[in-house]
Design a protein around this motif. Structure first.
Motif, short mmCIF file in Angstrom:
data_model
loop_
_atom_site.label_atom_id
_atom_site.label_comp_id
_atom_site.label_asym_id
_atom_site.label_seq_id
_atom_site.Cartn_x
_atom_site.Cartn_y
_atom_site.Cartn_z
N ASP A 403 54.99 43.78 30.39
CA ASP A 403 53.95 42.81 30.71
C ASP A 403 52.97 43.30 31.76
N ILE A 404 53.29 44.37 32.47
CA ILE A 404 52.35 44.93 33.43
C ILE A 404 51.27 45.71 32.69
N SER A 405 51.68 46.67 31.86
CA SER A 405 50.70 47.48 31.12
C SER A 405 49.88 46.62 30.17
N TYR A 406 50.52 45.67 29.49
CA TYR A 406 49.83 44.84 28.50
C TYR A 406 49.13 43.65 29.19
N ASN A 407 49.92 42.74 29.73
CA ASN A 407 49.39 41.46 30.17
C ASN A 407 48.59 41.56 31.47
N LYS A 408 49.14 42.24 32.46
CA LYS A 408 48.37 42.38 33.70
C LYS A 408 47.13 43.23 33.43
N GLY A 409 47.28 44.27 32.59
CA GLY A 409 46.12 45.06 32.21
C GLY A 409 45.03 44.20 31.60
N ALA A 410 45.43 43.29 30.70
CA ALA A 410 44.46 42.39 30.08
C ALA A 410 43.85 41.45 31.12
N CYS A 411 44.65 41.00 32.08
CA CYS A 411 44.16 40.05 33.10
C CYS A 411 43.11 40.68 33.99
N ILE A 412 43.34 41.90 34.45
CA ILE A 412 42.35 42.50 35.34
C ILE A 412 41.10 42.89 34.55
N ASN A 413 41.23 43.15 33.25
CA ASN A 413 40.05 43.38 32.41
C ASN A 413 39.23 42.10 32.28
N ARG A 414 39.92 40.98 32.08
CA ARG A 414 39.22 39.68 32.00
C ARG A 414 38.53 39.36 33.32
N MET A 415 39.19 39.66 34.42
CA MET A 415 38.60 39.45 35.74
C MET A 415 37.34 40.31 35.91
N LEU A 416 37.43 41.56 35.50
CA LEU A 416 36.29 42.47 35.60
C LEU A 416 35.16 42.04 34.68
N TYR A 417 35.51 41.63 33.46
CA TYR A 417 34.52 41.15 32.49
C TYR A 417 33.74 39.98 33.07
N HIS A 418 34.45 39.07 33.69
CA HIS A 418 33.80 37.90 34.30
C HIS A 418 32.94 38.32 35.49
N TYR A 419 33.39 39.32 36.22
CA TYR A 419 32.70 39.77 37.43
C TYR A 419 31.38 40.47 37.11
N ILE A 420 31.35 41.31 36.05
CA ILE A 420 30.13 42.08 35.77
C ILE A 420 29.31 41.47 34.63
#
Length: 880
Positions: A403-420
């Motif tokens: 869940d770190i490589s998959y889910n947390k990876g997806a979460c920080i991508n979503r955070m970055l997507y929202h940020y930029i």
């Protein structure tokens, strides 16, 4: 016992010579379950050497001059191989040459080899299925990620050693020859017959790619096809006479290809894309370039038997694997340390794609309740790991498919997507993929592209999320009427901070919404220091109004509100009057739940807050509520106030939401309502709510008598209800349904439902059934897990595992399934005594491939024990 920090000594392959192109010929034997292989590998000689080291695992390489040599075509010369040295631990073969190779020369390595079709669903392995005639048939299929190509052919089995591949498959003679198909990554180039009347199928040369993405399948399959709007031929291969069950996946695949082509502005580089349903398959699916393999249950849809949740899951799985065709296949991580570049981005993109294809799914709401929260829960453990973690030996690679490589990876991508923002994200993706096509990358390459596109501090911000384990909790302290003091510190599940933890800081994009406008943030800051102040403006009065941080749970952090009255207003208005968005409602209660597990809040306060959800009718929120009720049902089972807890949970569900949702589907009801019904009914079955149990009995009797089929969405709940009150008569009826089921989804529903049995003699019967020939090896763990998740059966399941340890170890010592089994067996215990017992067992019976999961699960047991030590009296008082 060894901890996850004790790494197995490991060295990557030397680069004295590297592969350019493989010519591979493989001929499986379906009677002996073996295969013969030969290959010629074009090599680039980088340094002078008399040794060639490559990966080989459980293969026998012929050691004769005619079968195994190095040819120098420019010199018309052959160099013999004097000796082959195998290193079983490192999974390598070292070829000792009679002469040295010189840099710059053209060299071709010729090898002949043989192996067994694997039994453990890895490498080149056999899959068993029943044909339409009722006879047992076999196919030969592959699963090479992460390090199993070496079980099919000797190779440089590391992601950075990219090459091209010319594959030739020899198809065994069959009495159903016209249905035997041979598939690989590329289209068929030519086909003929050999002297034994076997079909010899040659495929076009692949693009430059990593070994773990090579794939081939030989077996009996039907297919349906279409073309994407960009002209790519898309086919879905299914078991014989089930081609129409691939129709939904075919539509999703073609539309997903078009979505990604338009989004990345980079065409799909192959002329065809095949998706195939494999009967025996360990993972959900595998993104092999041009030939994506799936479990049957992750690809096939039967309108009469497939549930809504499964159909949604199939759409996500298809979209995930097709995202990999760009993210992972076209551009590949340089080493498994950067696995998240594959999996985290594919998981984020699957949601982006499915939201585009099926807006009625409201899939981003489900992202928060499913992906976001599971990542946060795992990442708060001491035995979690950073997104980027050094890995070496193959046994370590398996552990980070989590869940770190998959889910947390997806979460920080979503955070970055929202940020930029979407526009900058698209630009950055195109830049990254174009710049590194057919090459290997590290995480920094992605940050460089996104920073260049957005002109925001992407690298500085995101490095704090990928290099460090865990995430922060932001404590909010009101300063006067319109100023907030924000303090960040690492959030740990045990509530304790080490000296190293106290030094950790993240770049946290903090946003604040207020009661005046819950959709648009009123203030924001990139919180990079330990403590910062945020001005809200003169229009807000914190003495009277409520605020909420992290709207829509866009960023990966938890929030603790220092002022009790502020939090109470949040509950009363934001939750009780449902003024907050569902994502914010579920985020709020989950943060409180996590604070409770960590000892920052007490369980009675949590359940007082849960009472505020008496009017809640949103599926995503109830997903989280269900997790909380499930956890405490496990913890409180056996206590004298457990019936009062059940009464509390039952009333919470039945006083409003179940009355509105009901047993029967409504015409044209929203997608999320359709998902909510089985969730609530399953929970009421666990609580043995009489009205629901009666309906389940009636539905089961009608179903067995073939008067009226149980709706697919409700079958799991009905089967669980019947299993919880099992008799010999009911057992026979359930077994008959299982044996007659043609769809794997239906079989799996029944198998998992059997874990709900409560009588000791039936618990033993279910566990023996789990390892019988009636249950596929890939599904055994889900049966055992269902028993382990039943408070009546968890101790028996653990003892059964101990008694059959060698069987489980031989089946699941490699691959993803073993780690899933370990967690389900251990995590629900709640005493220090059990933690010691589990530690003692694995100290005597170690398995390095399971080590991280063992440590995480034991840590969870101790957290459970600590929670009960703190809160048992408070819970007893609250419920009584």
């Amino acid at each position: 016992m060894a901890t996850t920090e004790n790494k197995t000594s490991f060295q990557r392959l030397p680069c004295l010579v590297t592969p350019i192109n493989y010519h591979i010929r493989l001929a499986p034997d379906f009677k002996k379950f073996t295969f013969e292989g030969s290959q010629s590998i074009d090599l680039k000689v980088n340094e002078s050497t008399a040794e060639i080291v490559l990966n080989s695992d459980k293969l026998t390489i012929e050691n004769g001059a005619d079968q195994c040599n190095v040819k120098l075509p420019n010199d018309n010369k052959t160099i013999n191989i004097k000796e082959i040295k195998y290193n079983v631990e490192e999974e390598t073969a070292t070829l000792i040459l009679a002469e040295k190779l010189v840099p710059g020369m053209n060299a071709i390595l010729n090898l002949e080899f043989s192996g067994e079709l694997d039994k453990n669903l890895t490498g080149f392995y056999k899959s068993r299925y029943i044909g339409p005639d009722g006879k047992e048939r076999f196919s030969a299929v592959t699963q090479f990620e992460p390090t199993y190509a070496r079980k099919a052919f000797p190779c440089w089995d590391e992601p950075a050693h990219k090459a091209t591949f010319d594959i030739t498959l020899v198809v065994p003679v069959s009495d159903n020859d016209d249905k035997m198909v041979a598939l690989s990554n590329m289209s068929v180039k030519e086909e003929n017959r050999d002297s034994q009347k076997r079909r010899v199928v040659k495929f076009d040369r692949t693009p430059i790619m990593s070994t773990y993405l090579v794939a081939f399948v030989i077996g009996e399959y039907d297919y349906i096809e279409t073309r994407s709007k960009h002209g790519v031929l898309v086919r879905v291969y299914t078991p014989l006479q089930k081609s129409e069950q691939g129709r939904f996946a075919l539509d999703v695949a073609a539309r997903s290809l078009d979505f990604y082509t338009d989004y990345f502005q980079i065409p799909f580089p192959l002329s065809k894309l095949d998706l195939i349903a494999i009967s025996d398959f360990s993972a959900g699916a595998m993104e092999n370039w041009g030939l994506v393999t799936y479990r049957e249950v992750c690809l096939l849809v039967d309108p009469s038997h497939t549930s809504t949740s499964r159909k949604q899951s199939i759409s996500l799985t298809v979209a995930h694997e097709l995202a990999h065709q760009w993210f992972g296949n076209l551009v590949t991580m340089e080493w498994w340390t950067h696995l998240w570049l594959n999996e985290g981005f594919a998981m984020f993109m699957e949601y982006l794609c499915v939201d585009h294809l099926f807006p009625d799914f409201m899939i981003w709401k489900q992202f928060v309740s499913d992906t976001f929260l599971s990542a946060m829960n795992l990442d708060s453990l001491a035995n979690s790991h950073p997104i980027e973690i050094p890995v070496g030996h193959p046994s370590e690679v398996e552990e980070i498919f989590d869940d770190i490589s998959y889910n947390k990876g997806a979460c920080i991508n979503r955070m970055l997507y929202h940020y930029i923002g979407d526009e900058n994200f698209r630009k950055g993706m195109k830049l990254y993929l174009s710049r590194h096509s057919y090459k290997n990358t590290q995480t920094e390459d992605l940050w460089n592209a996104l920073e260049e596109a957005s002109q925001k501090p992407v690298r500085r911000m995101m490095t704090t999320w990928t290099k460090q384990k865990g995430y922060p909790v932001v404590t909010v302290n009101c300063q006067g009427s319109n100023r907030l003091e924000l303090t960040q510190e690492k959030f740990n599940s045990d509530g304790q901070l080490s000296d190293a933890d106290k030094t950790m800081l993240w770049a946290v994009p903090v946003q604040v919404i207020t009661a005046k406008d819950v959709q648009k943030p009123q203030a924001e800051i990139l919180l990079e220091k330990r403590v910062e102040t945020l001005e809200l403006g003169s229009l807000i009065d914190l003495q009277k109004e409520w605020i909420k941080l992290n709207p829509f749970a866009m960023a990966t952090y938890r929030v603790q509100y220092q002022q009790e009255d502020l939090f109470i207003r949040l509950l009363e208005e934001g939750i009780g009057q449902q003024k907050l968005d569902p994502a914010d409602r579920l985020n709020l209660i989950n943060d409180l739940y996590s604070m409770t597990l960590a000892g920052r809040k007490s369980s009675d306060v949590l359940f007082q807050a849960i009472g505020s959800f008496r009017n809640e009718c949103e599926y995503s929120v109830w997903t989280v509520m269900n997790v909380i009720l499930s956890k405490y049902n496990q913890l409180l089972y056996g206590y004298d106030f457990h019936p009062k807890f059940v009464e509390f949970g039952t009333k919470l569900i039945t006083q409003k939401v179940f009355g509105e949702i009901g047993w029967d589907p409504k015409p044209s009801e929203p997608h999320l309502k359709t998902l909510l019904r089985p969730l609530l009914i399953n929970r009421l079955v666990t609580f043995e709510y009489p009205e629901v149990m009666k309906k389940c009995h009636e539905a089961f009797d009608d179903h067995v008598a073939k008067r009226k089929s149980i709706p697919a969405d409700l079958r799991s709940a009905v089967y669980r209800a019947m299993s919880s009150q099992i008799t010999d008569e009911i057992w026979e009826k359930i077994m008959k349904l299982h044996d007659e089921a043609e769809l794997q989804e239906e079989q799996m529903r029944i198998q998992s439902a059997l874990g709900s049995v409560k009588k000791p003699e039936f618990i033993e019967r279910v566990l023996k059934f789990a390892i019988s020939d009636k249950v596929r090896s890939q599904d055994t763990i889900f049966v055992v897990a269902s028993v382990a998740c039943n408070p009546s059966g968890r101790r028996t399941a653990w003892e059964f595992f101990i008694s059959n340890y060698e069987l489980f170890k031989s089946r699941y010592d490699v691959g993803f399934l073993g780690n899933a089994l370990i967690k389900s067996l251990i995590e629900n215990f709640q005493t220090e005594e059990m933690a010691h017992q589990i530690e003692d067992f694995f100290r005597v019976n170690p398995n390095k491939g399971w080590d991280r999961s063992i440590q995480q699960s034991i840590e969870t047991v101790r957290l459970n024990a600590a929670l009960m030590a703190r809160d048992t009296e408070k819970l007893a008082k609250f419920f009584q």
